[in-house]
Design a protein around this motif. Sequence first.
Motif, PDB file in Angstrom:
ATOM      1  N   VAL A 107     130.148  50.979  -1.732  1.00  0.00           N
ATOM      2  CA  VAL A 107     129.322  50.077  -0.675  1.00  0.00           C
ATOM      3  C   VAL A 107     129.948  48.632  -1.163  1.00  0.00           C
ATOM      4  O   VAL A 107     130.131  48.425  -2.205  1.00  0.00           O
ATOM      5  N   ALA A 108     130.241  47.892  -0.034  1.00  0.00           N
ATOM      6  CA  ALA A 108     130.649  46.443  -0.414  1.00  0.00           C
ATOM      7  C   ALA A 108     129.221  45.688   0.346  1.00  0.00           C
ATOM      8  O   ALA A 108     129.148  45.951   1.393  1.00  0.00           O
ATOM      9  N   TYR A 109     128.716  44.544  -0.311  1.00  0.00           N
ATOM     10  CA  TYR A 109     127.823  43.939   0.268  1.00  0.00           C
ATOM     11  C   TYR A 109     128.493  42.369   0.383  1.00  0.00           C
ATOM     12  O   TYR A 109     129.273  42.061  -0.707  1.00  0.00           O
ATOM     13  N   GLY A 110     128.177  41.850   1.333  1.00  0.00           N
ATOM     14  CA  GLY A 110     128.718  40.372   1.593  1.00  0.00           C
ATOM     15  C   GLY A 110     128.472  39.805   2.773  1.00  0.00           C
ATOM     16  O   GLY A 110     127.162  40.334   3.267  1.00  0.00           O
ATOM     17  N   SER A 111     128.892  38.620   3.135  1.00  0.00           N
ATOM     18  CA  SER A 111     128.297  37.751   4.481  1.00  0.00           C
ATOM     19  C   SER A 111     128.453  38.668   5.614  1.00  0.00           C
ATOM     20  O   SER A 111     129.553  39.290   5.581  1.00  0.00           O
ATOM     21  N   PRO A 112     127.753  38.661   6.572  1.00  0.00           N
ATOM     22  CA  PRO A 112     127.869  39.404   7.740  1.00  0.00           C
ATOM     23  C   PRO A 112     129.426  39.021   8.386  1.00  0.00           C
ATOM     24  O   PRO A 112     129.905  39.819   8.974  1.00  0.00           O
ATOM     25  N   GLU A 113     129.769  37.710   8.223  1.00  0.00           N
ATOM     26  CA  GLU A 113     131.299  37.510   8.604  1.00  0.00           C
ATOM     27  C   GLU A 113     132.205  38.146   8.120  1.00  0.00           C
ATOM     28  O   GLU A 113     132.946  38.724   8.851  1.00  0.00           O
ATOM     29  N   LEU A 114     132.313  38.389   6.604  1.00  0.00           N
ATOM     30  CA  LEU A 114     133.194  39.078   6.078  1.00  0.00           C
ATOM     31  C   LEU A 114     132.981  40.430   6.413  1.00  0.00           C
ATOM     32  O   LEU A 114     134.032  41.110   6.451  1.00  0.00           O
ATOM     33  N   ILE A 115     131.620  41.181   6.121  1.00  0.00           N
ATOM     34  CA  ILE A 115     131.536  42.505   6.486  1.00  0.00           C
ATOM     35  C   ILE A 115     132.048  42.985   7.994  1.00  0.00           C
ATOM     36  O   ILE A 115     132.862  43.932   8.276  1.00  0.00           O
ATOM     37  N   ALA A 116     132.062  41.915   8.988  1.00  0.00           N
ATOM     38  CA  ALA A 116     132.361  42.147  10.269  1.00  0.00           C
ATOM     39  C   ALA A 116     133.971  42.349  10.140  1.00  0.00           C
ATOM     40  O   ALA A 116     134.466  43.507  10.908  1.00  0.00           O
ATOM     41  N   TYR A 117     134.723  41.616   9.455  1.00  0.00           N
ATOM     42  CA  TYR A 117     136.331  41.562   9.354  1.00  0.00           C
ATOM     43  C   TYR A 117     136.504  43.086   8.548  1.00  0.00           C
ATOM     44  O   TYR A 117     137.579  43.807   9.169  1.00  0.00           O
ATOM     45  N   LEU A 118     135.868  43.427   7.663  1.00  0.00           N
ATOM     46  CA  LEU A 118     136.169  44.713   6.946  1.00  0.00           C
ATOM     47  C   LEU A 118     135.830  45.804   8.145  1.00  0.00           C
ATOM     48  O   LEU A 118     136.625  46.782   8.045  1.00  0.00           O
ATOM     49  N   ASN A 119     134.878  45.677   8.815  1.00  0.00           N
ATOM     50  CA  ASN A 119     134.586  46.926   9.810  1.00  0.00           C
ATOM     51  C   ASN A 119     135.827  47.025  10.956  1.00  0.00           C
ATOM     52  O   ASN A 119     136.158  48.001  11.326  1.00  0.00           O
ATOM     53  N   LYS A 120     136.380  45.773  10.954  1.00  0.00           N
ATOM     54  CA  LYS A 120     137.380  45.674  12.023  1.00  0.00           C
ATOM     55  C   LYS A 120     138.752  46.358  11.605  1.00  0.00           C
ATOM     56  O   LYS A 120     139.385  46.778  12.388  1.00  0.00           O
ATOM     57  N   ILE A 121     138.682  46.259  10.281  1.00  0.00           N
ATOM     58  CA  ILE A 121     140.241  47.138   9.978  1.00  0.00           C
ATOM     59  C   ILE A 121     140.030  48.316   9.221  1.00  0.00           C
ATOM     60  O   ILE A 121     141.096  48.726   8.953  1.00  0.00           O
ATOM     61  N   LYS A 122     139.127  48.781   9.014  1.00  0.00           N
ATOM     62  CA  LYS A 122     138.712  50.000   8.501  1.00  0.00           C
ATOM     63  C   LYS A 122     139.242  51.228   9.624  1.00  0.00           C
ATOM     64  O   LYS A 122     139.203  51.035  10.678  1.00  0.00           O
ATOM     65  N   TRP A 126     123.895  40.970  -8.216  1.00  0.00           N
ATOM     66  CA  TRP A 126     124.309  39.890  -7.751  1.00  0.00           C
ATOM     67  C   TRP A 126     124.121  39.960  -6.146  1.00  0.00           C
ATOM     68  O   TRP A 126     124.121  38.898  -5.548  1.00  0.00           O
ATOM     69  N   THR A 127     123.616  41.180  -5.778  1.00  0.00           N
ATOM     70  CA  THR A 127     123.116  41.299  -4.191  1.00  0.00           C
ATOM     71  C   THR A 127     122.240  40.101  -3.988  1.00  0.00           C
ATOM     72  O   THR A 127     122.086  39.606  -3.043  1.00  0.00           O
ATOM     73  N   THR A 128     121.400  39.941  -4.829  1.00  0.00           N
ATOM     74  CA  THR A 128     120.275  39.092  -4.677  1.00  0.00           C
ATOM     75  C   THR A 128     120.580  37.660  -4.498  1.00  0.00           C
ATOM     76  O   THR A 128     119.964  36.614  -4.066  1.00  0.00           O
ATOM     77  N   ARG A 129     121.914  37.209  -4.857  1.00  0.00           N
ATOM     78  CA  ARG A 129     122.544  35.910  -4.736  1.00  0.00           C
ATOM     79  C   ARG A 129     123.401  35.851  -3.273  1.00  0.00           C
ATOM     80  O   ARG A 129     124.068  34.676  -3.191  1.00  0.00           O
ATOM     81  N   LEU A 130     123.544  36.753  -2.573  1.00  0.00           N
ATOM     82  CA  LEU A 130     124.540  36.634  -1.464  1.00  0.00           C
ATOM     83  C   LEU A 130     124.274  35.446  -0.479  1.00  0.00           C
ATOM     84  O   LEU A 130     125.041  34.922  -0.182  1.00  0.00           O
ATOM     85  N   PRO A 131     122.926  35.356  -0.173  1.00  0.00           N
ATOM     86  CA  PRO A 131     122.585  33.927   0.663  1.00  0.00           C
ATOM     87  C   PRO A 131     123.078  32.735   0.002  1.00  0.00           C
ATOM     88  O   PRO A 131     123.375  31.721   0.787  1.00  0.00           O
ATOM     89  N   GLU A 132     123.325  32.511  -1.209  1.00  0.00           N
ATOM     90  CA  GLU A 132     123.560  31.382  -1.996  1.00  0.00           C
ATOM     91  C   GLU A 132     124.969  31.264  -1.990  1.00  0.00           C
ATOM     92  O   GLU A 132     125.605  29.910  -2.077  1.00  0.00           O
ATOM     93  N   PHE A 133     125.870  32.403  -2.025  1.00  0.00           N
ATOM     94  CA  PHE A 133     127.227  32.178  -2.356  1.00  0.00           C
ATOM     95  C   PHE A 133     127.869  33.035  -0.894  1.00  0.00           C
ATOM     96  O   PHE A 133     128.159  33.880  -1.104  1.00  0.00           O
ATOM     97  N   PRO A 134     128.557  32.298   0.075  1.00  0.00           N
ATOM     98  CA  PRO A 134     129.218  32.790   1.083  1.00  0.00           C
ATOM     99  C   PRO A 134     130.456  33.759   0.704  1.00  0.00           C
ATOM    100  O   PRO A 134     130.669  34.654   1.271  1.00  0.00           O
ATOM    101  N   ARG A 135     131.001  33.260  -0.368  1.00  0.00           N
ATOM    102  CA  ARG A 135     132.399  33.863  -0.811  1.00  0.00           C
ATOM    103  C   ARG A 135     132.166  35.039  -1.849  1.00  0.00           C
ATOM    104  O   ARG A 135     132.902  35.343  -2.530  1.00  0.00           O
ATOM    105  N   LEU A 136     130.796  35.435  -2.101  1.00  0.00           N
ATOM    106  CA  LEU A 136     130.520  36.522  -2.879  1.00  0.00           C
ATOM    107  C   LEU A 136     130.619  37.607  -2.296  1.00  0.00           C
ATOM    108  O   LEU A 136     129.997  37.985  -1.218  1.00  0.00           O
ATOM    109  N   VAL A 137     131.251  38.681  -2.912  1.00  0.00           N
ATOM    110  CA  VAL A 137     131.228  40.185  -2.517  1.00  0.00           C
ATOM    111  C   VAL A 137     130.804  41.068  -3.594  1.00  0.00           C
ATOM    112  O   VAL A 137     131.392  40.854  -4.831  1.00  0.00           O
TER     113      VAL A 137
END
Length: 346
Positions: A206-221, A177-188
């Motif tokens: 590993v978690a793959y997601g939109s850059p916006e979501l990943i930025a939040y995860l990096n903020k709170i880890k 499902w990583t191949t569909r990330l650009p299509e679904f912004p709420r997919l992780v």
Amino acid sequence: MQPYSSARDEFEGMAPVMLDANENSLGSVGPDDFSRYPDPHQRAIKADLAQLKGVTPENIFLGNGSDEAIDLLVRLTCTPGQDSIVVCPPTYGMYEVAANLNDVRVEQLPLTPDFQLAANAAQLLAASSAKLVFLCSPNNPTGNLLAQDAIEAILRSFKGFVVVDEAYADFAMSPSWTTRLPEFPRLVVLQTFSKAWGLAGLRLGVAYGSPELIAYLNKIKPPYNISAATQQHALAALAAAPQLPEMQAELLNSRRWLAEQLPLLPIVEHVFPSDANFLLVRFNVDATAVYDQLRARGIVVRNRTTQPGCAGSLRLTVGTTDENAQLLQALTEIGAELPTEVATSR
């Protein structure tokens, strides 16, 4: 929220004299030198992984196992005592544990008897106010892929984040499902180095997601959540990635052999189809008695008899050729030795 600013955030790389992080400048106790803090953003791993997976480094979060990503996703999206997540039992138990730890309510959307999403799953989730739904595919403990069209329907209708846990995807013949990330912004999409890569002891998820979501995860880890040793070994594994298909092929051949041989045993009622590196097997005898007898012979499997829809079932990991043969021989002996009153009960 302002994330913690570590010494390695404020200065990247190395200098001739490093006196900024209160490390031990004399070195390490023991044969290896781990006196310096690791890269808090794991840039080298993300660069290699992005190339391998066809994503960007900004799509990637690395955690201390997938469990860290699961916990952070719950904490990021859910207000304690107010919000909820959705799980689809039988499934991986850590989703519910993470919710309980964070005082988040758990809604259950049980799988069908053949371990697929219910026909009205997307409709039910569209009406739900839950912040996350966890879809494990291939599923643990059942081993099967969830239907692609059912997941896609949920992605198009559910208002929260859809987390597809692909811990076992390297053993399946379906695109990630990583191949569909650009299509679904709420997919992780969750993946791990623990299964096909054989690096469970490293604890790298590993978690793959939109850059916006990943930025939040990096903020709170936590600032240094992936150790220097783990990063070194992961980079070595990624450099050796061409070896992975050979290991996959060997495991899949062994899975196929077990799936053919197990139904020939009189005590085996059903072997469920698997897209993972294990088989869920339902017995027509007391499965807990079989589990105990295997343990007595030095063979440990997973007792799943208490899981929804898994009555009478054990989960058998695919082992080496020798281990698989030992398992089959032990089950043959157990079937011959079980007393009549046990052998006729469920």
